[in-house]
Scaffold this motif. Structure first.
Motif, PDB file in Angstrom:
ATOM      1  N   PHE A 137       0.837  -1.206   0.000  1.00 52.36           N
ATOM      2  CA  PHE A 137       0.000   0.000   0.000  1.00 52.36           C
ATOM      3  C   PHE A 137       0.872   1.257   0.000  1.00 52.36           C
ATOM      4  O   PHE A 137       0.559   2.243  -0.676  1.00 52.36           O
ATOM      5  CB  PHE A 137      -0.918   0.033   1.229  1.00 52.36           C
ATOM      6  N   TYR A 170      -3.604   3.290  -2.154  1.00 58.87           N
ATOM      7  CA  TYR A 170      -4.817   2.500  -1.923  1.00 58.87           C
ATOM      8  C   TYR A 170      -5.499   2.115  -3.228  1.00 58.87           C
ATOM      9  O   TYR A 170      -5.751   0.939  -3.489  1.00 58.87           O
ATOM     10  CB  TYR A 170      -5.781   3.287  -1.026  1.00 58.87           C
ATOM     11  N   TYR A 179      -6.232  -1.800   4.768  1.00 52.87           N
ATOM     12  CA  TYR A 179      -5.491  -0.551   4.601  1.00 52.87           C
ATOM     13  C   TYR A 179      -5.422   0.217   5.925  1.00 52.87           C
ATOM     14  O   TYR A 179      -4.355   0.706   6.316  1.00 52.87           O
ATOM     15  CB  TYR A 179      -6.137   0.320   3.522  1.00 52.87           C
TER      16      TYR A 179
END
Length: 193
Positions: A20, A25, A55
């Motif tokens: 990430f 994202y 995330y």
């Protein structure tokens, strides 16, 4: 009998954080996560929930790691102003290092998700509040120890430094001229006296 996990969730979370952090994202799909982590989609969902939940867990992990470093740097006994300067210069050095393309996970989240994702925005604000509090505490100590003039406002200075630190991360990702970040850093630090 319940099956045992065939992977280390802690290592998987760290690996997800790195993916990430590198890609962001939106540019990271569940298929990317499955391939990168080497974990089946069902196991990934069962362990971490949705991509968004994963995330946010990665964001929290990033903050836990960096918060410990920042706390240690700014709460050492002795003169406080040199510690503040060292932290700001470290941020500048990181912003212009070879790994600057990743930037700061918090800054990246602020730019990519916070404008339309209330949970990400809340976490970013919490992180900034924490950083501002640590800087403000160190600057308050510096003022009490005579390192900073009595007329100086530690909270306002902490806010200026926080904005500088976040800005360094953004500029550092895009510039090929590290002097831009270094010069701004030194000018801001000169305001501390």
């Amino acid at each position: 009998m319940a099956r045992t996990k065939e992977f280390d969730p802690d290592a998987a979370l760290q690996s997800a954080l790195e993916l990430f952090w590198r890609r962001g994202y939106e540019a990271t799909s569940m298929a990317d996560l499955v391939a990168h982590l080497g974990i089946g989609r069902a196991s990934l969902y069962a362990t971490f929930g949705s991509k968004h939940e994963l995330y946010l867990k990665a964001f929290d992990r990033y903050c836990e790691n960096s918060d410990a470093v920042l706390l240690r740097e700014l709460s050492r006994p002795g003169p406080a102003l040199p510690a503040v300067r060292a932290v700001i210069r470290r941020f500048a050095a990181e912003a212009t290092s070879e790994q600057r393309e990743c930037g700061c996970f918090v800054t990246n989240t602020a730019a990519e998700l916070a404008p339309h994702d209330p949970e990400a925005a809340r976490r970013v604000e919490q992180r900034w509040d924490y950083m501002e509090t640590l800087l403000g505490s160190a600057l308050t100590r510096a003022r009490a120890q005579g390192e900073l003039g009595a007329e100086r406002d530690p909270r306002a200075l902490a806010r200026m430094l926080l904005v500088l630190m976040q800005g360094m991360r953004v500029v550092g990702k895009a510039t090929r001229d590290p002097a831009r970040v270094r010069d701004a850093t030194e000018q801001a630090l000169a305001l501390l006296g």
